[in-house]
Write a protein that holds these residues in place. Structure first.
Motif, PDB file in Angstrom:
ATOM      1  N   UNK A 217     -23.239  -8.497 -35.563  1.00 10.68           N
ATOM      2  CA  UNK A 217     -23.622  -7.725 -34.378  1.00 10.68           C
ATOM      3  C   UNK A 217     -22.582  -6.648 -34.065  1.00 10.68           C
ATOM      4  N   UNK A 218     -21.313  -6.949 -34.291  1.00 10.71           N
ATOM      5  CA  UNK A 218     -20.249  -5.951 -34.078  1.00 10.71           C
ATOM      6  C   UNK A 218     -20.456  -4.762 -35.011  1.00 10.71           C
ATOM      7  N   UNK A 219     -20.742  -5.023 -36.283  1.00 12.62           N
ATOM      8  CA  UNK A 219     -20.993  -3.931 -37.230  1.00 12.62           C
ATOM      9  C   UNK A 219     -22.207  -3.124 -36.784  1.00 12.62           C
ATOM     10  N   UNK A 220     -23.243  -3.820 -36.372  1.00 20.34           N
ATOM     11  CA  UNK A 220     -24.470  -3.133 -35.930  1.00 20.34           C
ATOM     12  C   UNK A 220     -24.202  -2.247 -34.714  1.00 20.34           C
ATOM     13  N   UNK A 221     -23.445  -2.776 -33.762  1.00 25.00           N
ATOM     14  CA  UNK A 221     -23.133  -2.004 -32.545  1.00 25.00           C
ATOM     15  C   UNK A 221     -22.301  -0.767 -32.862  1.00 25.00           C
ATOM     16  N   UNK A 222     -21.322  -0.930 -33.745  1.00 30.50           N
ATOM     17  CA  UNK A 222     -20.464   0.208 -34.089  1.00 30.50           C
ATOM     18  C   UNK A 222     -21.268   1.316 -34.764  1.00 30.50           C
ATOM     19  N   UNK A 223     -22.156   0.935 -35.664  1.00 32.82           N
ATOM     20  CA  UNK A 223     -22.963   1.940 -36.359  1.00 32.82           C
ATOM     21  C   UNK A 223     -23.940   2.621 -35.398  1.00 32.82           C
ATOM     22  N   UNK A 224     -24.508   1.843 -34.481  1.00 33.23           N
ATOM     23  CA  UNK A 224     -25.426   2.432 -33.511  1.00 33.23           C
ATOM     24  C   UNK A 224     -24.698   3.378 -32.566  1.00 33.23           C
ATOM     25  N   UNK A 225     -23.469   3.048 -32.240  1.00 37.03           N
ATOM     26  CA  UNK A 225     -22.701   3.893 -31.316  1.00 37.03           C
ATOM     27  C   UNK A 225     -22.322   5.229 -31.944  1.00 37.03           C
ATOM     28  N   UNK A 226     -21.882   5.210 -33.192  1.00 33.11           N
ATOM     29  CA  UNK A 226     -21.329   6.425 -33.807  1.00 33.11           C
ATOM     30  C   UNK A 226     -22.316   7.161 -34.704  1.00 33.11           C
ATOM     31  N   UNK A 227     -23.303   6.456 -35.260  1.00 33.34           N
ATOM     32  CA  UNK A 227     -24.265   7.052 -36.191  1.00 33.34           C
ATOM     33  C   UNK A 227     -23.556   7.915 -37.254  1.00 33.34           C
ATOM     34  N   UNK A 228     -22.616   7.315 -37.991  1.00 34.17           N
ATOM     35  CA  UNK A 228     -21.857   8.106 -38.974  1.00 34.17           C
ATOM     36  C   UNK A 228     -22.753   8.654 -40.072  1.00 34.17           C
ATOM     37  N   UNK A 229     -22.412   9.861 -40.506  1.00 34.99           N
ATOM     38  CA  UNK A 229     -23.196  10.575 -41.514  1.00 34.99           C
ATOM     39  C   UNK A 229     -22.535  10.410 -42.875  1.00 34.99           C
ATOM     40  N   UNK A 230     -23.194   9.766 -43.848  1.00 35.17           N
ATOM     41  CA  UNK A 230     -22.568   9.574 -45.164  1.00 35.17           C
ATOM     42  C   UNK A 230     -22.235  10.875 -45.874  1.00 35.17           C
ATOM     43  N   UNK A 231     -22.839  11.981 -45.456  1.00 34.49           N
ATOM     44  CA  UNK A 231     -22.495  13.275 -46.045  1.00 34.49           C
ATOM     45  C   UNK A 231     -21.156  13.800 -45.527  1.00 34.49           C
ATOM     46  N   UNK A 232     -20.564  13.106 -44.556  1.00 35.69           N
ATOM     47  CA  UNK A 232     -19.270  13.483 -43.983  1.00 35.69           C
ATOM     48  C   UNK A 232     -18.317  12.295 -44.134  1.00 35.69           C
ATOM     49  N   UNK A 233     -17.788  12.070 -45.331  1.00 36.09           N
ATOM     50  CA  UNK A 233     -16.992  10.862 -45.579  1.00 36.09           C
ATOM     51  C   UNK A 233     -15.779  10.715 -44.659  1.00 36.09           C
ATOM     52  N   UNK A 234     -15.068  11.792 -44.378  1.00 35.48           N
ATOM     53  CA  UNK A 234     -13.935  11.685 -43.457  1.00 35.48           C
ATOM     54  C   UNK A 234     -14.402  11.269 -42.072  1.00 35.48           C
ATOM     55  N   UNK A 235     -15.544  11.792 -41.656  1.00 39.85           N
ATOM     56  CA  UNK A 235     -16.096  11.401 -40.370  1.00 39.85           C
ATOM     57  C   UNK A 235     -16.473   9.933 -40.337  1.00 39.85           C
ATOM     58  N   UNK A 236     -16.982   9.414 -41.458  1.00 40.29           N
ATOM     59  CA  UNK A 236     -17.321   7.991 -41.538  1.00 40.29           C
ATOM     60  C   UNK A 236     -16.058   7.148 -41.412  1.00 40.29           C
TER      61      UNK A 236
END
Length: 375
Positions: free
Chosen positions: A241-260
């Protein structure tokens, strides 16, 4: 530094690979009888641009250590101070990775890229590292003839932030950590390392590893989040659930690896990504360990797709994210023993297999030279 490194990473040398395949066909053995070792030797020839490629010896393990703000979410029962305590154990020669390094003749370098507590050992910076010698004839002491483990202090910040509340790192911090890894790879290659071995230490670090793998593979967090140090069902459910919440909060873009990396990564994951990029730029093979190394490898390959040619999967971690990541990278693991320790342990066990694959090209006679009849 990052841009220069990315620019130096290129494709495999196809002519060297063709020469390695041709040589394999002339050696005194049935064609294909060494199975996956033959293709591994071909890949390493392509990386080096030479047939046979250099022997991947000696091995140099770099253990990147850092703490994690997400620890506050109860993703592991282990206290955070264990990170610093294990760094001290590495330097005293008492960890599993030290035992395996002594067995294979590998050097061990520990890189503090974000440990909250000060490790109990002398500290240096990249380029100024000096050995730390264990005190007394303890069982973990380094025997004569092997370099003692050493510590490099390259702290970007004292641990990441809680990724469920805010980005784990700033973009600048993520870049700095990547560049720490590049510098360490350069230093070890300059010192004569024939192969770089990934190691990691950070209590709670399989949680950001799972988040990174979920981003770069597109898998659901439940499919790539494992039990890490062996957590119970309640803690495991919380971790997913922690992983799910973090991804939902930030919505990281795999095309931006540094941003991820900035959103959901750890300092050791970022430094490992740089370590991989540094090895690829030097056309030196990088032997991957477990799930944190795989998460870093996905990040590195997102930054530079040709970096995958430098990668060798040492083992299949018991963490499910490692399998998903290796499948995405197209890397078959050398061994599968159900390991989930980290530190570089699985990779070191695989190291003699990698060395053997290359040694065949150097030392095995051809049918002509040995006077052996072919079928």
């Amino acid at each position: 530094m990052l841009e220069r490194t990315l620019a130096a990473i290129g494709p495999c040398d196809e002519s060297a690979m063709a020469a390695a395949r041709a040589l394999q066909s002339r050696l005194t053995k049935p064609a294909g009888s060494l199975g996956a070792l033959e293709e591994l030797s071909v890949r390493l020839a392509g990386l080096a641009g030479a047939c046979p490629p250099p022997l991947p010896e000696p091995a140099a393990v770099a253990i990147f250590a850092a703490d994690h703000g997400v620890h506050a979410q109860g993703v592991t029962p282990w206290p955070q101070e264990v990170t610093a305590q294990m760094v001290a154990n590495f330097l005293a020669g008492g960890a599993v990775v030290n035992a395996f390094a002594r067995q294979t003749g590998a050097s061990v370098t520990v890189v503090d890229v974000g440990v909250r507590q000060t490790p109990l050992a002398p500290q240096t910076s990249p380029g100024e590292a000096r050995p730390h010698t264990p005190a007394g004839p303890e069982p973990g002491a380094v025997p004569a003839g092997l370099d003692a483990p050493r510590l490099i202090t390259a702290t970007v910040r004292p641990g990441s932030r809680d990724m469920t509340v805010e980005p784990a790192l700033t973009r600048a911090e993520a870049r700095r950590a990547v560049e720490v890894g590049i510098r360490v790879a350069d230093e070890l290659c300059d010192a004569g390392a024939g192969i770089l071995v990934t190691g990691d230490m950070g209590i709670g670090n399989t949680t950001p590893a799972a988040a990174l793998i979920a981003v770069f593979t597109g898998a659901d967090p439940a499919e790539v989040t494992g039990r890490g140090t062996g957590v119970d069902d309640e803690t495991y459910a919380r971790k997913v659930e922690v992983v799910r919440r973090a991804l939902a909060r930030h919505r990281p873009d795999p095309a931006d690896p540094l941003g991820v990396l900035a959103a959901v990564g750890g300092l050791e994951h970022a430094a490992l990504a740089g370590f991989i990029l540094g090895g690829a730029a030097r056309r030196t093979p990088v032997l991957l360990d477990g799930v944190s190394a795989v998460a870093a490898a996905l990040t590195a390959v997102a930054l530079a797709p040709d970096a995958v040619h430098a990668l060798v999967a040492g083992h299949r971690s018991a963490e499910p994210g490692a399998t998903a990541g290796l499948e995405r990278l197209g890397l078959p693991p050398i061994i599968d023993l159900g390991l989930r320790l980290g530190e570089g342990t699985g990779a070191l066990l695989a190291f003699p297999v990698v060395a053997g694959a290359v040694r065949v090209l150097h030392e095995v006679a051809t049918f002509d030279s040995a006077g052996v009849s072919e079928k």
